[in-house]
Write a protein that holds these residues in place. Sequence first.
Motif, PDB file in Angstrom:
ATOM      1  N   VAL A 140      21.407  54.211  28.705  1.00  0.00           N
ATOM      2  CA  VAL A 140      19.976  54.863  28.834  1.00  0.00           C
ATOM      3  C   VAL A 140      20.135  56.276  28.768  1.00  0.00           C
ATOM      4  CG1 VAL A 140      17.949  55.082  30.595  1.00  0.00           C
ATOM      5  CG2 VAL A 140      19.237  52.784  30.463  1.00  0.00           C
ATOM      6  N   GLU A 141      19.278  56.842  27.832  1.00  0.00           N
ATOM      7  CA  GLU A 141      19.425  58.342  27.621  1.00  0.00           C
ATOM      8  C   GLU A 141      18.038  58.931  27.635  1.00  0.00           C
ATOM      9  OE1 GLU A 141      21.558  59.533  24.046  1.00  0.00           O
ATOM     10  OE2 GLU A 141      23.426  58.101  24.895  1.00  0.00           O
ATOM     11  N   GLU A 142      17.812  60.089  28.055  1.00  0.00           N
ATOM     12  CA  GLU A 142      16.522  60.802  28.308  1.00  0.00           C
ATOM     13  C   GLU A 142      16.496  61.713  26.589  1.00  0.00           C
ATOM     14  OE1 GLU A 142      14.442  64.739  30.302  1.00  0.00           O
ATOM     15  OE2 GLU A 142      16.458  64.050  31.144  1.00  0.00           O
ATOM     16  N   LEU A 143      15.233  61.343  26.085  1.00  0.00           N
ATOM     17  CA  LEU A 143      14.893  61.858  24.728  1.00  0.00           C
ATOM     18  C   LEU A 143      13.320  62.205  24.776  1.00  0.00           C
ATOM     19  CD1 LEU A 143      16.470  59.499  22.054  1.00  0.00           C
ATOM     20  CD2 LEU A 143      17.338  61.811  22.846  1.00  0.00           C
ATOM     21  N   ASP A 144      13.195  63.448  24.919  1.00  0.00           N
ATOM     22  CA  ASP A 144      11.951  64.155  24.865  1.00  0.00           C
ATOM     23  C   ASP A 144      11.623  64.291  23.455  1.00  0.00           C
ATOM     24  OD1 ASP A 144       9.664  65.832  24.908  1.00  0.00           O
ATOM     25  OD2 ASP A 144      10.206  66.652  26.981  1.00  0.00           O
ATOM     26  N   TRP A 145      10.641  63.830  22.787  1.00  0.00           N
ATOM     27  CA  TRP A 145      10.241  63.908  21.589  1.00  0.00           C
ATOM     28  C   TRP A 145       9.828  65.404  21.169  1.00  0.00           C
ATOM     29  CZ3 TRP A 145       6.338  59.346  21.241  1.00  0.00           C
ATOM     30  CH2 TRP A 145       6.988  58.180  21.720  1.00  0.00           C
ATOM     31  N   VAL A 153      21.849  49.978  17.951  1.00  0.00           N
ATOM     32  CA  VAL A 153      20.259  50.199  17.984  1.00  0.00           C
ATOM     33  C   VAL A 153      19.626  51.324  18.897  1.00  0.00           C
ATOM     34  CG1 VAL A 153      18.138  48.749  18.383  1.00  0.00           C
ATOM     35  CG2 VAL A 153      20.168  47.572  17.465  1.00  0.00           C
ATOM     36  N   LEU A 154      18.843  52.005  18.547  1.00  0.00           N
ATOM     37  CA  LEU A 154      18.204  53.032  19.204  1.00  0.00           C
ATOM     38  C   LEU A 154      16.651  52.615  19.381  1.00  0.00           C
ATOM     39  CD1 LEU A 154      17.889  55.846  20.719  1.00  0.00           C
ATOM     40  CD2 LEU A 154      17.530  56.835  18.631  1.00  0.00           C
ATOM     41  N   GLU A 155      16.358  52.535  20.606  1.00  0.00           N
ATOM     42  CA  GLU A 155      14.846  52.246  20.891  1.00  0.00           C
ATOM     43  C   GLU A 155      14.240  53.779  21.493  1.00  0.00           C
ATOM     44  OE1 GLU A 155      11.639  49.621  23.215  1.00  0.00           O
ATOM     45  OE2 GLU A 155      13.999  49.345  23.809  1.00  0.00           O
ATOM     46  N   LEU A 156      13.205  54.131  21.109  1.00  0.00           N
ATOM     47  CA  LEU A 156      12.272  55.283  21.362  1.00  0.00           C
ATOM     48  C   LEU A 156      11.311  54.871  22.288  1.00  0.00           C
ATOM     49  CD1 LEU A 156      12.000  56.846  17.897  1.00  0.00           C
ATOM     50  CD2 LEU A 156      13.846  57.578  19.506  1.00  0.00           C
ATOM     51  N   GLY A 157      11.136  55.450  23.428  1.00  0.00           N
ATOM     52  CA  GLY A 157       9.797  55.160  24.300  1.00  0.00           C
ATOM     53  C   GLY A 157      10.122  53.856  25.004  1.00  0.00           C
ATOM     54  N   SER A 158      11.278  53.527  25.249  1.00  0.00           N
ATOM     55  CA  SER A 158      11.636  52.286  26.029  1.00  0.00           C
ATOM     56  C   SER A 158      10.827  51.695  27.332  1.00  0.00           C
ATOM     57  CB  SER A 158      13.061  52.198  26.306  1.00  0.00           C
ATOM     58  OG  SER A 158      14.143  52.341  25.217  1.00  0.00           O
TER      59      SER A 158
END
Length: 331
Positions: free
Chosen positions: A228-233, A176-181
């Motif tokens: 926990v990963e950093e993902l900048d949209w 599962v990947l959650e965006l904006g956790s």
Amino acid sequence: MEGSEPDRPAESDAVEKTDVLRDFQASFFAMRRLRSFPWTFLEKYLECNKSSDLISDILKQTCLHSLSRTCPPSVRYRKRFLSELIRREEAAGCEPLDELYDALAEVIAAEDTTECYKSYLLYSFRALQPGGGAVSLLESVALISEGTTGLVTWEAALYLAEWALDHRHTFTGRTVLELGSGVGLTGVAICRSCGPSRYVFSDCHPEVLQKLRGNVRRNGLTEPAAAVEELDWTTVTGARVAQVGADVVIAADVVYDPEVVESLVKLLSEVLRGSSPELLVCSTVRNQETYGGFKQQLRGAGIEHRVMSGDVSRVFHYDRVAPVEIISLFR
């Protein structure tokens, strides 16, 4: 006596008292508004019994509970809660409860901070959920701090977690990947109760990421099962998202600012261009124009959506005034 109302069984009274104690406990640790507590039951109990035994039980399940020692609500909140208990005890003419005043004195002596713990209890009104207990999160006292709204738990995150508890099969054994956790409520609840093979929390704000990592560790989640990963949209690529290998992608309360919707829709389009995982977005509809604009941009990007209708089990205590909607996205 003929025509009189039959006496209520003692078991019924005991069950109601247990439910009230759980309501007090769940509301206290989630820092609900004081007016939402079941004060009416307490007032009737004090009036009938002229005893502080129920207040003593409430105290043990809130301020004197072990969770309040390890993950306490804010000092200001505990002070107001204890003051309200004292006010109602005095109004009922009960004998003062020493431990209640001792607890208030301890809180008054404590130093308030800009952060506090909120704990969301994983039980319904009667039964503990499998993998239950409390999801305890360090959050900001202010709704907006450090230039972001991501340092507190919002309603859609709680609603999505409740939906997940009702649909465990969607997550069991899957990545599962959650965006904006944000601070991590939805993800921790899913990891605790739904058995995903791997869960990837993500966000982009440095302060949010720092608090998120702490909350993930605080709730006993570790690599490689939880990351926990950093993902900048605005900069992340489809290839970067594909590396996660997600079977399910979820997001809660990410459609609140028209300025970020365009970047979000581009990212969602990239997600669906790859292996087409199951994609769910949960939103509190505070502004119909903003939410309608999000759906319009989805259509413009060739993304269809289906509203996931049906009620969810009410596991958590939070305000349910604004409508919340979950949509499934697909091409």
